[in-house]
Design an enzyme around this catalytic site. Structure first.
Site, PDB file in Angstrom:
ATOM      1  N   ASP A  49      33.996  68.611  41.038  1.00  0.00           N
ATOM      2  CA  ASP A  49      35.375  69.023  41.276  1.00  0.00           C
ATOM      3  C   ASP A  49      36.166  67.989  42.080  1.00  0.00           C
ATOM      4  O   ASP A  49      37.173  68.302  42.701  1.00  0.00           O
ATOM      5  CB  ASP A  49      35.394  70.388  41.977  1.00  0.00           C
ATOM      6  CG  ASP A  49      34.625  70.369  43.279  1.00  0.00           C
ATOM      7  OD1 ASP A  49      33.975  69.337  43.563  1.00  0.00           O
ATOM      8  OD2 ASP A  49      34.674  71.367  44.008  1.00  0.00           O
ATOM      9  N   HIS A 253      32.541  39.967  34.301  1.00  0.00           N
ATOM     10  CA  HIS A 253      33.053  41.179  34.940  1.00  0.00           C
ATOM     11  C   HIS A 253      31.981  41.830  35.829  1.00  0.00           C
ATOM     12  O   HIS A 253      31.756  43.035  35.782  1.00  0.00           O
ATOM     13  CB  HIS A 253      33.584  42.169  33.894  1.00  0.00           C
ATOM     14  CG  HIS A 253      34.841  41.685  33.235  1.00  0.00           C
ATOM     15  ND1 HIS A 253      35.289  42.141  32.028  1.00  0.00           N
ATOM     16  CD2 HIS A 253      35.751  40.761  33.623  1.00  0.00           C
ATOM     17  CE1 HIS A 253      36.417  41.523  31.705  1.00  0.00           C
ATOM     18  NE2 HIS A 253      36.717  40.680  32.662  1.00  0.00           N
ATOM     19  N   ASP A 270      37.195  37.616  42.483  1.00  0.00           N
ATOM     20  CA  ASP A 270      38.324  37.892  41.589  1.00  0.00           C
ATOM     21  C   ASP A 270      38.833  39.263  41.992  1.00  0.00           C
ATOM     22  O   ASP A 270      38.197  40.285  41.704  1.00  0.00           O
ATOM     23  CB  ASP A 270      37.827  37.874  40.134  1.00  0.00           C
ATOM     24  CG  ASP A 270      38.947  38.113  39.119  1.00  0.00           C
ATOM     25  OD1 ASP A 270      40.027  38.577  39.521  1.00  0.00           O
ATOM     26  OD2 ASP A 270      38.712  37.853  37.926  1.00  0.00           O
ATOM     27  N   ASP A 281      46.311  39.403  40.508  1.00  0.00           N
ATOM     28  CA  ASP A 281      45.020  39.071  39.882  1.00  0.00           C
ATOM     29  C   ASP A 281      44.694  37.631  40.275  1.00  0.00           C
ATOM     30  O   ASP A 281      45.201  36.695  39.665  1.00  0.00           O
ATOM     31  CB  ASP A 281      45.152  39.232  38.356  1.00  0.00           C
ATOM     32  CG  ASP A 281      43.837  38.989  37.631  1.00  0.00           C
ATOM     33  OD1 ASP A 281      42.805  38.820  38.291  1.00  0.00           O
ATOM     34  OD2 ASP A 281      43.859  38.969  36.381  1.00  0.00           O
ATOM     35  N   HIS A 360      36.116  32.530  27.860  1.00  0.00           N
ATOM     36  CA  HIS A 360      37.271  33.451  27.864  1.00  0.00           C
ATOM     37  C   HIS A 360      38.581  32.676  27.729  1.00  0.00           C
ATOM     38  O   HIS A 360      38.602  31.456  27.781  1.00  0.00           O
ATOM     39  CB  HIS A 360      37.274  34.327  29.121  1.00  0.00           C
ATOM     40  CG  HIS A 360      37.349  33.570  30.429  1.00  0.00           C
ATOM     41  ND1 HIS A 360      38.511  33.045  30.920  1.00  0.00           N
ATOM     42  CD2 HIS A 360      36.383  33.265  31.348  1.00  0.00           C
ATOM     43  CE1 HIS A 360      38.270  32.473  32.096  1.00  0.00           C
ATOM     44  NE2 HIS A 360      36.984  32.577  32.369  1.00  0.00           N
ATOM     45  N   HIS A 364      46.566  35.938  30.662  1.00  0.00           N
ATOM     46  CA  HIS A 364      47.088  37.161  30.034  1.00  0.00           C
ATOM     47  C   HIS A 364      48.359  37.533  30.763  1.00  0.00           C
ATOM     48  O   HIS A 364      48.600  37.085  31.890  1.00  0.00           O
ATOM     49  CB  HIS A 364      46.042  38.287  30.139  1.00  0.00           C
ATOM     50  CG  HIS A 364      45.487  38.465  31.527  1.00  0.00           C
ATOM     51  ND1 HIS A 364      46.150  39.170  32.501  1.00  0.00           N
ATOM     52  CD2 HIS A 364      44.357  37.983  32.123  1.00  0.00           C
ATOM     53  CE1 HIS A 364      45.423  39.149  33.624  1.00  0.00           C
ATOM     54  NE2 HIS A 364      44.339  38.419  33.430  1.00  0.00           N
ATOM     55  N   HIS A 371      46.104  43.595  32.833  1.00  0.00           N
ATOM     56  CA  HIS A 371      46.211  42.968  31.510  1.00  0.00           C
ATOM     57  C   HIS A 371      47.418  43.636  30.869  1.00  0.00           C
ATOM     58  O   HIS A 371      47.303  44.669  30.226  1.00  0.00           O
ATOM     59  CB  HIS A 371      44.935  43.184  30.685  1.00  0.00           C
ATOM     60  CG  HIS A 371      43.747  42.504  31.292  1.00  0.00           C
ATOM     61  ND1 HIS A 371      42.452  42.800  30.971  1.00  0.00           N
ATOM     62  CD2 HIS A 371      43.654  41.506  32.202  1.00  0.00           C
ATOM     63  CE1 HIS A 371      41.623  42.032  31.667  1.00  0.00           C
ATOM     64  NE2 HIS A 371      42.332  41.251  32.426  1.00  0.00           N
ATOM     65  N   GLU A 394      43.782  31.031  34.414  1.00  0.00           N
ATOM     66  CA  GLU A 394      42.471  31.258  35.011  1.00  0.00           C
ATOM     67  C   GLU A 394      41.318  30.545  34.304  1.00  0.00           C
ATOM     68  O   GLU A 394      40.411  31.193  33.770  1.00  0.00           O
ATOM     69  CB  GLU A 394      42.191  32.764  35.081  1.00  0.00           C
ATOM     70  CG  GLU A 394      42.437  33.541  33.799  1.00  0.00           C
ATOM     71  CD  GLU A 394      42.116  35.039  33.968  1.00  0.00           C
ATOM     72  OE1 GLU A 394      40.989  35.351  34.362  1.00  0.00           O
ATOM     73  OE2 GLU A 394      43.008  35.866  33.697  1.00  0.00           O
ATOM     74  N   TYR A 398      31.060  28.221  33.630  1.00  0.00           N
ATOM     75  CA  TYR A 398      29.959  29.118  33.985  1.00  0.00           C
ATOM     76  C   TYR A 398      28.646  28.534  33.481  1.00  0.00           C
ATOM     77  O   TYR A 398      28.470  28.374  32.270  1.00  0.00           O
ATOM     78  CB  TYR A 398      30.212  30.509  33.377  1.00  0.00           C
ATOM     79  CG  TYR A 398      31.608  31.008  33.681  1.00  0.00           C
ATOM     80  CD1 TYR A 398      31.889  31.668  34.883  1.00  0.00           C
ATOM     81  CD2 TYR A 398      32.670  30.762  32.799  1.00  0.00           C
ATOM     82  CE1 TYR A 398      33.177  32.093  35.179  1.00  0.00           C
ATOM     83  CE2 TYR A 398      33.959  31.184  33.096  1.00  0.00           C
ATOM     84  CZ  TYR A 398      34.215  31.843  34.279  1.00  0.00           C
ATOM     85  OH  TYR A 398      35.500  32.258  34.580  1.00  0.00           O
ATOM     86  N   ARG A 416      35.737  30.086  38.802  1.00  0.00           N
ATOM     87  CA  ARG A 416      37.011  30.408  38.151  1.00  0.00           C
ATOM     88  C   ARG A 416      38.093  30.245  39.217  1.00  0.00           C
ATOM     89  O   ARG A 416      37.863  30.593  40.393  1.00  0.00           O
ATOM     90  CB  ARG A 416      36.997  31.843  37.588  1.00  0.00           C
ATOM     91  CG  ARG A 416      38.310  32.246  36.925  1.00  0.00           C
ATOM     92  CD  ARG A 416      38.191  33.485  36.019  1.00  0.00           C
ATOM     93  NE  ARG A 416      37.790  34.698  36.677  1.00  0.00           N
ATOM     94  CZ  ARG A 416      36.575  35.242  36.607  1.00  0.00           C
ATOM     95  NH1 ARG A 416      35.616  34.661  35.898  1.00  0.00           N
ATOM     96  NH2 ARG A 416      36.290  36.362  37.254  1.00  0.00           N
ATOM     97  N   GLU A 418      42.020  31.325  39.551  1.00  0.00           N
ATOM     98  CA  GLU A 418      43.034  32.111  38.842  1.00  0.00           C
ATOM     99  C   GLU A 418      44.289  32.301  39.681  1.00  0.00           C
ATOM    100  O   GLU A 418      44.220  32.757  40.824  1.00  0.00           O
ATOM    101  CB  GLU A 418      42.453  33.495  38.486  1.00  0.00           C
ATOM    102  CG  GLU A 418      43.473  34.432  37.867  1.00  0.00           C
ATOM    103  CD  GLU A 418      42.859  35.730  37.354  1.00  0.00           C
ATOM    104  OE1 GLU A 418      41.824  36.162  37.894  1.00  0.00           O
ATOM    105  OE2 GLU A 418      43.437  36.300  36.408  1.00  0.00           O
TER     106      GLU A 418
END
Ligand code: GLY
Ligand code: MN
Ligand code: MN
Length: 447
Positions: A49, A253, A270, A281, A360, A364, A371, A394, A398, A416, A418
């Protein structure tokens, strides 16, 4: 108990007049003889709940600023008795005591400028009447299946009354196309909010760099970031923060955020806050012990170069893919210089030889959704950047452990960088510019 409507949360940075202008613009596009219907987000159960913190549907937010679930916006261009109607929950002292304040129809009219507001429980009786006589329904199917069924049921109610003279709408049009195009272009007020949330997020990243040291946990850094978001007025993250030490950074991610931070590894964070619905972002990558190793420095330098050169081409008149193309070119060049790829640069780019290390896209749209909405292709061609669009840049590299053919010295390096970039009349504005990204500056900050 007296409930003060004024103490409820709503936008303080974007004026009522701006929300009205957005509705006007949308209704002008829809034209008379149409009806627009937009459903609010729904509350989501987190556990039995207990719900997740409510987050408004971005389209609904954009048009109304009304912060409650179980609400429906109805737009009726040209309707003399009022073009903007809202359905919402009625006030209920007991429910409000348990679950929080509500505006109720009267409060909604007062605070949010709707011409009329009705209890949501009455929608089945009222909505078919509002639809009747309108030719087109603008609606986004597929997001709220139960509500989709209601929309169809209301149309059917009218269809059943055709013999008695009812005129049901004959056309169903996807609302998202026009609405999302509007959202792609940010107003001055939206840019101000985005500047603010990006600045708060930037400060949090700087704080994270300052406190980072070997032996802490990724969770310590997540806590630091979230603390500074909230202190700066961004209560929630715009997305789940990625706090990835060492090889975890090679999982794009990664959100487990629970590993020890090791001496000699890099840390990729990130993370961006959310303010009045608008996202930041930002990604920064830095050495956990404050000093880049030789390989880390080399790989980082290429990503930094890709980031900076890609930002330079994120300007009006260029296709939105220009930053990606630039980043791919520089990163591939870097992979050759580092001895990771061998061959002719153009051929390597054509064959996408960089993909095992850069899988990637370089960015975006960003706005009410991290996004964000808006078409990336127009007539199958990449969209041309225009003033007041905001996008991320970004690039990354890797080097996952055990990558076939990759020298061990690179294993576990994930980088990365960004930034959030607003396209301006003359170039662009890097909203996240205050977060350090130069090697020397990072090392100095962490010293
Ligand atoms: N944080 C998600 C992204 O960078 O797109
Ligand atoms: Mn991003
Ligand atoms: Mn990101």
């Amino acid at each position: 108990m007296v409930k003060k409507v004024e103490s409820l949360n709503n936008s303080v940075l974007i004026s009522k007049a701006e929300f009205a202008r957005r509705r006007r613009k949308l209704m002008n596009y829809m034209g008379n003889n149409s009806i627009g219907i937009i459903h609010s987000a729904e509350e989501k159960v987190r556990s039995r709940d207990t719900d997740y913190v409510f987050r408004q549907n971005s389209d609904f937010q954009y048009l109304s600023n009304f912060p409650e679930p179980k609400s429906v916006i109805v737009l009726l261009p040209g309707r003399e008795q009022g073009e903007y109607i809202l359905f919402c929950r009625e006030k209920d002292e007991k429910m409000e005591t348990w679950h929080g304040r509500r505006y109720g129809p009267e409060g909604a009219i007062k605070q949010f400028g709707c011409d009329d507001c009705f209890p949501i429980d009455d929608i089945d009786e009222i909505l078919p009447g509002l639809m009747e006589g309108r030719d087109r329904i603008y609606y986004e199917f597929g997001n709220y299946p139960d509500f989709d069924n209601s929309v169809m049921a209301w149309i059917n109610t009218l269809r059943a009354q055709v013999k008695s003279g009812a005129h049901p709408p004959g056309e169903l049009i996807d609302l998202s196309h026009v609405l999302h195009d509007m959202r792609l272009f940010k107003s001055k007020a939206e840019l101000d909010v985005m500047r603010r949330v990006t600045e708060v997020s930037a400060k949090a990243h700087i704080q994270a760099m300052k406190v980072c040291r070997p032996g802490l946990n990724e969770l310590d850094m997540e806590a630091e970031i979230k603390y500074h978001f909230a202190k700066g007025g961004a209560r929630t993250e715009a997305y789940n923060s990625i706090v990835a030490g060492g090889e975890n950074a090679c999982i794009l991610h990664y959100v487990e955020n629970n590993a020890e931070l090791k001496d000699g590894d890099l840390l990729l964070i990130d993370a961006g806050g959310e303010m009045e619905g608008y996202a930041a972002d930002i990604t920064r990558t830095f050495p956990i012990n404050g000093k880049f190793s030789k390989e880390q420095k080399e790989a980082y330098s290429w990503v930094l170069k890709a980031n900076k050169e890609a930002i330079k081409v994120a300007v009006k008149g260029n296709p939105w893919t220009a930053p990606h193309d630039k980043a791919v070119q520089i990163l591939t060049q870097g992979l050759v210089k580092m001895g990771i790829l061998k061959g002719d640069l153009e051929q390597l780019i054509d064959e996408e030889a960089y993909k095992p290390f850069y899988m990637h896209k370089t960015g975006h749209w960003i706005g009410l959704d991290v996004h964000d909405v808006g078409d990336y292709l127009i007539d199958k061609e990449p969209r041309i950047l225009e003033e007041n669009m905001v996008l991320t840049v970004e690039p990354g590299l890797y080097f996952a452990p055990n990558t076939e053919g990759l020298d061990k010295k690179w294993w576990g390096i994930g980088i990365r960088i960004e930034d959030d970039v607003a396209v301006t009349k003359k170039g662009n504005e890097v909203l996240s510019k205050s977060v350090t990204k130069e090697i020397a500056a990072i090392e100095k900050l962490m010293a």
